[in-house]
Design a protein around this motif. Structure first.
Motif, PDB file in Angstrom:
ATOM      1  N   TYR A  68      10.509 -25.047 118.822  1.00  0.00           N
ATOM      2  CA  TYR A  68      11.110 -26.293 119.275  1.00  0.00           C
ATOM      3  C   TYR A  68      10.254 -27.066 120.273  1.00  0.00           C
ATOM      4  O   TYR A  68      10.735 -28.044 120.854  1.00  0.00           O
ATOM      5  N   ILE A 103      16.479 -25.760 126.474  1.00  0.00           N
ATOM      6  CA  ILE A 103      16.732 -24.952 125.281  1.00  0.00           C
ATOM      7  C   ILE A 103      16.842 -23.478 125.641  1.00  0.00           C
ATOM      8  O   ILE A 103      17.734 -22.762 125.168  1.00  0.00           O
ATOM      9  N   ARG A 104      15.954 -23.004 126.511  1.00  0.00           N
ATOM     10  CA  ARG A 104      16.038 -21.602 126.932  1.00  0.00           C
ATOM     11  C   ARG A 104      17.310 -21.342 127.733  1.00  0.00           C
ATOM     12  O   ARG A 104      17.892 -20.261 127.634  1.00  0.00           O
ATOM     13  N   PHE A 154      19.277 -22.455 114.213  1.00  0.00           N
ATOM     14  CA  PHE A 154      19.764 -21.962 115.504  1.00  0.00           C
ATOM     15  C   PHE A 154      21.077 -21.207 115.338  1.00  0.00           C
ATOM     16  O   PHE A 154      21.282 -20.161 115.954  1.00  0.00           O
ATOM     17  N   TRP A 186      10.816 -19.911 121.444  1.00  0.00           N
ATOM     18  CA  TRP A 186      11.393 -21.242 121.563  1.00  0.00           C
ATOM     19  C   TRP A 186      10.317 -22.309 121.678  1.00  0.00           C
ATOM     20  O   TRP A 186      10.481 -23.432 121.160  1.00  0.00           O
TER      21      TRP A 186
END
Length: 340
Positions: free
Chosen positions: A274, A282-283, A159, A270
């Motif tokens: 993930y 996460i987004r 990341f 993503w």
């Protein structure tokens, strides 16, 4: 906004428009497509993101015409009425319809109860088929990537290698667009000519988005992720080395390609890397980083110009940023994930 009597009311309204409009609605749409579509995830995201280029192509002229006819206060009243009276009920109806279709599809996949017995050989055959379907479904679920939490993502070295790549597109495009008057003065173009290039930008973005979706479904977003910045990088290089008026249009078109590909590729990426359980969180982190890059660039460009740097020097710097960030993104795809 049209009834604001104090500057703080305007500030709250603008935050609401930015957060709940362009920010949150886009985040919800792309996250939903990435989470609930599997085999055709790329196509779903590419269709969901078509609203942006359509709006960028049609709304500026429409808003100018309506404002000229009604005045800005009545124009704002018209837009708010359209959202509350048309878009909101339409969204609720579409969501209910989507939920109903989803429930029907789930009922079609229902397995027989534990005590339910087959009464005919045909029913036994159907039960066997359903069990085979269940096995295939479980296999597909097992094959999906494990879901990471946002905390685990922050501890993943991949990341951090991708951070410059997340920042670069918004940083480059916003910096150039914000200082476009200075750009056209430096190049000897007219502002009207450069603005006309946004037609090419909109067309390129739509086409690239529609092409990017099937490419994601065929090759995966992981494979395509380090490539979507390349068209914008090439456009910036053309802008740096040439003063031809057509270079401005070419830059905008190539930027449209990058932004069009970035929708389906970035949206699906993503979920592929993930998982989908914490996809929204996460987004949100990734989008926040992109917004940060967008906010930083006008200030940094202006700081360079105040120091006496030419626009060409700033453009060459953007090319270097594009190359380095692309290399880091490619490295990230070859780096092992952090232990969990």
């Amino acid at each position: 906004v049209f009834q604001a009597t104090h500057v703080m009311v305007v500030a709250v309204a603008m935050i609401g428009l930015r957060l709940c409009g362009q920010g949150l609605m886009t985040h919800i749409a792309v996250t939903s497509m990435a989470r609930y579509f599997d085999a055709d995830r790329g196509k779903a995201i590419s269709v969901a993101t078509l609203g942006f280029p359509m709006a960028e192509s049609l709304l500026p002229l429409t808003v100018v015409m309506v404002t000229a006819s009604l005045g800005w206060r009545d124009a704002w009243l018209l837009w708010s009425g359209a959202v509350a009276g048309v878009l909101l009920p339409l969204s609720v109806w579409l969501l209910q319809r989507s939920r109903a279709l989803w429930d029907i599809s789930r009922l079609g996949d229902r397995q027989p109860a534990a005590g339910e017995k087959a009464h005919t050989s045909e029913q036994g055959s159907n039960d066997s088929s359903e069990l085979v379907g269940a096995t295939e479904s479980e296999t597909a679920i097992d094959a999906s990537p494990p879901s990471w939490t946002r905390t685990e993502v922050l501890a993943d070295p991949r990341f951090h290698l991708m951070l410059p790549y997340l920042l670069a597109p918004a940083f480059i495009s916003t910096g150039i667009m914000f200082h476009q008057v200075h750009l056209v003065d430096t190049k000897g173009w007219t502002l009207e000519w450069f603005a006309s290039g946004f037609i090419a930008y909109g067309i390129a973005k739509v086409v690239a988005s529609l092409i990017g979706g099937p490419l994601v479904d065929r090759y995966s977003a992981r494979l395509l992720f380090p490539t979507f910045l390349l068209p914008m990088g090439f456009g910036v290089l053309l802008l740096a080395v040439s003063d031809s008026p057509f270079v401005g249009v070419a830059f905008l078109a190539l930027s449209g390609v990058t932004n069009g590909l970035g929708g389906p590729i970035g949206g699906a990426f993503w979920a592929e890397v993930y998982g989908t359980q914490h996809l929204g969180a996460i987004r949100a982190l990734a989008v926040s980083i992109m917004v940060l890059g967008s906010a930083m660039s006008p200030v940094m460009f202006g700081w360079l110009f105040d120091l006496g740097a030419t626009f060409s020097l700033a453009l060459y710097g953007c090319c270097i940023i594009a190359v380095i960030s692309t290399a880091l993104a490619a490295l990230a795809m070859r780096t092992s994930a952090a232990p969990r």
